[in-house]
Design a protein around this motif. Structure first.
Motif, PDB file in Angstrom:
ATOM      1  N   ILE A 275      57.918  21.222  31.287  1.00  0.00           N
ATOM      2  CA  ILE A 275      57.367  20.287  29.718  1.00  0.00           C
ATOM      3  C   ILE A 275      56.376  19.975  29.949  1.00  0.00           C
ATOM      4  N   SER A 276      55.804  19.559  29.019  1.00  0.00           N
ATOM      5  CA  SER A 276      54.674  18.498  28.352  1.00  0.00           C
ATOM      6  C   SER A 276      54.994  17.530  27.624  1.00  0.00           C
ATOM      7  N   PHE A 277      55.026  16.310  27.690  1.00  0.00           N
ATOM      8  CA  PHE A 277      55.545  15.304  27.239  1.00  0.00           C
ATOM      9  C   PHE A 277      54.326  14.632  26.244  1.00  0.00           C
ATOM     10  N   GLU A 278      54.347  14.000  25.390  1.00  0.00           N
ATOM     11  CA  GLU A 278      52.957  12.979  24.760  1.00  0.00           C
ATOM     12  C   GLU A 278      53.225  11.840  25.872  1.00  0.00           C
ATOM     13  N   LEU A 279      51.940  11.675  25.825  1.00  0.00           N
ATOM     14  CA  LEU A 279      51.406  10.317  26.486  1.00  0.00           C
ATOM     15  C   LEU A 279      51.778   9.351  26.146  1.00  0.00           C
ATOM     16  N   PRO A 280      52.446   8.473  27.072  1.00  0.00           N
ATOM     17  CA  PRO A 280      53.377   7.199  26.397  1.00  0.00           C
ATOM     18  C   PRO A 280      52.280   6.746  25.831  1.00  0.00           C
ATOM     19  N   GLU A 281      52.613   5.755  25.310  1.00  0.00           N
ATOM     20  CA  GLU A 281      51.551   4.085  24.536  1.00  0.00           C
ATOM     21  C   GLU A 281      51.427   3.211  25.435  1.00  0.00           C
ATOM     22  N   VAL A 282      50.046   2.763  25.766  1.00  0.00           N
ATOM     23  CA  VAL A 282      49.684   1.985  26.733  1.00  0.00           C
ATOM     24  C   VAL A 282      49.156   0.110  25.700  1.00  0.00           C
TER      25      VAL A 282
END
Length: 903
Positions: free
Chosen positions: A600-607
């Motif tokens: 599963i590929s997720f959206e990168l978390p907001e930094v």
């Protein structure tokens, strides 16, 4: 909450090498089907237990398939697959690189990103655990442990894809064997020197500490510390022997053998605060939880903040007890033991050891000998606010435990220092000042508990003394049940389920729970930081806010994957998830079944506070094409059931019959005999199973085809909606239908149309006005209008003196009345006359008395006439009042006349 943007990519699907790495060939036990073991093989059921068959080293993964270990570099596999795609599906950067290099590094004659590693194990591998420095791999079967030395990536990446023999060492060749109890957990000690300390926990509750040295075979033969938890639970003094029983010794049944059967064990993180890094938490299958602190190897390497923080807490605790009178003997003895342990540690001179060139050295300490090397077993813990006991036995058992240690109190650690230093090991994310203990049950239920009291180092007394009588008086440790969550539905539960924890890489308070066919994301962040604020603050209303926080459903729970495994299908059980966050792969979760990978590929978390370096692009720079718009939610790619690809077992049956005593039956006519019936029965069993599985797979394929039609209709509808929105934003087609009108042109056209419409309305209003004037011209005035005109003329005569005079009746005759403007003019003329007379008199008369020299003589004084000042002022006031009154009348009349004229 992570948002799924894709599932298993093409480079991990059939027929690419990424898929073959996870797909194992059928084992001999399953491929062969002998006539003598047909019935017994069908009844054989694998023992439930953890299945951790994926380990990672950066972007490299190691996965266990049967008795083999497969290695692969995921980034290499992805780029190799992209390089082999048609040109229209490749990016501009890849095309330019291929033009520069005629021979690609991803061709068949060049290095490959996958390899098979041979191991000497005799059974299927159940768990693989990589060491903290990623140079060793613990390989576990149900009863044996092997330590493999991992080669460098450069040695694994080679054109030759032939199997490579992995250099391994057998751990405990006389201890971890099939005749002994199975292995529940194997953990790399977080404080081991160079990450070479392994702790094994067997199902019969025996903890062994192995301090490994490559090249020294004796370190793999015998552990440096062995503790039998069943003996330690009943222990009363450190003088007793708590070591494991002699290998091969017969064991009788005891209640502890059932109640203290280990399910899992774990350590908290290396950089957690307090005694957490050296505390071993043990979860029993029957539901009890124990803690062993401090559990240390003979040589250990603490982080820079561990010993100072422990020293501060121990000294502060001892100083607090000195001023109190109601301190129990148990607490006093515990404080003395901790002071003795810290004193032994402070008297040591650490040994500085380097890992290699360019790496910082570490401090190595020797385990303190006082009070003893075997700690006290703390537990079983009592659960406060625990849910009521369920009738289902799966809700009372445990399968896995995960502990998040308390954070390091940096303010207390740096108190008294003039400068604020950045200490290594302190997490910038912050966290909770108490420990969090997460427990998993076979039913998929997750229990989140808080260790409010904190586990501290404890030892048994050295010899028989008065302190022994205090042991039974001590209260058992407690865990506060904070929240209980379910990760499975009722129809998904079954006896063979073994849920497992996997830690997230982006947050210390996020984790994944892997069940047989599902993966669930759990995040404790929404309430951890709020709870820490309430615990550390002293603001009013804290009890109310804590009550709201506890009662609210604050823990995030989201299922991210649901497989197609059936409750009684053991072959499709998911392995424990592995999470990777890499610029080339993104935020990536990987798991696998026996027949292939699932990802599963997720959206990168907001930094937050991320400011990339701004660079100016050159004139020849061409940006990458934008990614296509995602119209529908991503879903797992359909893969055909593995039953459709499995070979039939009938050829194996015939092959075995040719080498059996019944081989003559194959050449003779069919006769009614016991042997014929047995062969026909076995063939019927094989055909029945295979046809049933093929029928189920075909039905699943038919359902997926129907679902595909529904999904296609939904996607067409969504695409149509998006097209309409785009047309509404981009503009409309021109009248000729040759193209579309831009947004600016459409807006300008609308503005011109609005202006033209406004001009038309203005002209229409003017035309209506003219028609109204024409319609009213030449008509006589009404009586009211005549009265209004007469009144206007009357006021005009009275105020301005214009127009015809108005006559009034006085004594039966008509006379012209004196109007205000006439009176006003008469007053003005009188004023002028009086002023002229005064000036004339003032110039003719000579004053009889000299002035006072200040030039303030009045006119009476200059003419020699002495007029009293009071009379003069009174006359002046009367004149001024008359003038003001007349002026006000005239002004009021003017204003009224102006208003009437406007009306």
């Amino acid at each position: 909450m992570p948002k799924a943007i894709g599932y298993t990519p093409a480079w991990l699907s059939k027929p690419n090498p990424g898929y073959k790495i996870f797909n194992g060939a059928p084992s001999a036990a399953n491929a062969s089907y002998s006539s003598t073991s047909a019935n017994t093989s069908r009844k054989r059921v694998s023992k439930p237990g953890p299945r951790r068959t994926i380990a990672r080293r950066g972007t490299e993964i190691f996965t266990a398939v049967g008795k083999e270990i497969r290695w692969a570099d995921l980034v290499y596999l992805k780029e190799a697959w992209e390089s082999k795609q048609p040109k229209e599906r490749r990016s501009r950067r890849q095309l330019e690189e291929d033009e520069e290099d005629e021979e690609s590094q991803y061709d068949g004659d060049h290095a490959q990103g996958y390899r098979t590693l041979k191991t000497p194990v005799a059974d299927d591998i159940r768990q693989i655990i990589i060491s903290p420095h990623s140079n060793y791999l613990a390989i576990l079967t149900t009863h044996t442990v092997h330590i493999g030395v991992l080669p460098e990536s450069s040695h694994l990446t080679a054109p030759d894809t032939a199997p490579m023999k992995l250099k391994t060492y057998t751990l405990g060749p006389t201890t971890h064997v099939t005749s002994q109890s199975g292995i529940a957990s194997a953990l790399w000690h977080p404080l081991g020197v160079q990450g070479q300390c392994l702790v094994t926990v067997t199902e019969d509750a025996i903890v062994r500490v192995w301090e490994l040295t490559i090249g020294n075979h004796s370190s793999f033969d015998k552990p440096t510390l062995s503790i039998d938890l069943k003996k330690l639970a009943d222990g009363t003094s450190l003088d007793q022997d708590f070591g494991a029983s002699v290998s091969g010794q017969s064991k009788g049944f005891t209640p502890d053998s059932i109640e203290m059967e280990v399910a899992s064990a774990c350590f908290a993180g290396r950089n957690s605060g307090g005694w957490s890094p050296m505390t071993l938490w043990v979860a029993m299958k029957e539901g009890d939880v124990y803690a062993l602190c401090p559990l240390l190897p003979e040589r250990w390497s603490p982080p820079a903040t561990l010993i100072p923080s422990l020293s501060i807490s121990v000294i502060a605790k001892a100083a607090t007890m000195e001023g109190q009178l109601n301190v129990s003997q148990q607490q006093s003895r515990l404080a003395q033991q901790q002071i003795a342990w810290m004193g032994d540690l402070d008297n040591q001179e650490p040994i500085y050891q380097e890992y290699g060139s360019g790496e910082p050295h570490v401090e190595v300490y020797i385990r303190p000998a006082k009070p003893g090397k075997v700690p006290k077993l703390q537990g079983p813990f009592e659960f406060e606010l625990a849910p009521e006991e369920s009738e289902d036995g799966l809700d009372d058992m445990l399968t896995d435990i995960f502990v998040i240690g308390p954070k390091i109190d940096s303010e207390e650690l740096m108190s008294g220092e003039e400068d604020d230093l950045e200490l290594p090991g302190i997490d910038e994310e912050g966290g909770l000042s108490v420990g969090v203990v997460c427990l998993l049950r076979p039913s998929g239920r997750l229990c989140i508990c808080l260790d409010l009291d904190g586990v501290e180092a404890q030892w048994l007394p050295k010899s028989k003394s008065k302190a022994l009588r205090i042991l039974d008086e001590a209260d058992p440790p407690e865990l506060l049940t904070f929240q209980v969550l379910d990760t499975l539905k009722s129809e998904e539960m079954w006896d063979g389920n073994w849920p497992m924890f996997s830690q997230d890489v982006n947050s210390g308070y996020s984790l994944f729970v892997t069940n047989t066919s599902t993966v669930t994301f759990i995040s404790l962040s929404p309430w951890v930081f709020r709870l820490e604020t309430e615990l550390s603050g002293e603001a009013a209303g804290g009890e109310f806010r804590l009550d709201v926080l506890v009662k609210g459903q604050s823990t995030l729970r989201e299922r991210v994957y649901t497989g197609k495994a059936k409750p009684n299908d053991h072959t499709l059980s998911l392995a424990a998830s592995t999470v990777i966050c890499d610029p080339d792969l993104g935020y990536f979760l990987l798991t696998a079944t026996q027949y292939g990978p699932q990802s599963i590929s997720f959206e990168l978390p907001e930094v937050e506070d991320y400011n990339p370096i701004q660079r100016s692009c050159s004139n020849t720079y061409e940006s990458e094409p934008d990614k296509p718009l995602i119209l529908c939610e991503p879903r797992p790619v359909y893969q055909a059931p593995h039953e459709l690809e499995q070979p039939s077992k009938l050829p194996d049956l015939l092959k075995n019959l040719r080498h059996s005593p019944h081989k003559r039956i194959l050449k003779e006519n069919v006769r009614l005999s016991k042997a014929t019936f047995q062969i026909m029965n076995e063939a019927h069993i094989i055909l029945g199973d295979e046809t049933h599985h093929i029928g189920v797979a075909a039905a699943e394929l038919f359902r997926r085809c129907e679902l595909l039609q529904i999904d296609l209709q939904s996607q067409i509808k969504k695409a149509h909606d998006v097209a309409q929105r785009v047309e509404a934003i981009a503009g409309e087609e021109d009248e000729e239908g040759t193209g579309t009108i831009s947004t600016d042109e459409a807006i300008d056209t609308r503005i011109m149309r609005a202006k033209g419409r406004q001009k038309e309305l203005t002209e229409r209003v003017e035309r209506l006005k003219k028609k109204v004037l024409k319609g009213t011209a030449g008509k006589e005035l009404t009586p009211r209008e005549r009265e209004w005109v007469d009144e206007i003329r009357k006021y005009e005569w009275k105020v301005l003196g214009e127009g015809e005079p108005v006559s009034v009746s006085v004594g039966g005759r008509r006379e012209v009345a004196r109007e205000p403007f006439e009176r006003f003019k008469e007053v003005q003329e009188l004023e002028k006359v009086i002023l002229e007379d005064v000036k004339a008199l003032a110039g003719a008369l000579v004053p009889s008395t000299p002035g006072n020299g200040n030039g303030n003589e009045g006119p009476g004084e200059k003419m020699g006439v002495k007029v009293p000042s009071e009379v003069r002022r009174r006359k002046e006031r009367e004149i001024m009042k008359a003038l003001e009154r007349e002026t006000a009348l005239v002004e009021g009349a003017k204003l009224r006349l102006e208003r009437l004229s406007l009306v």
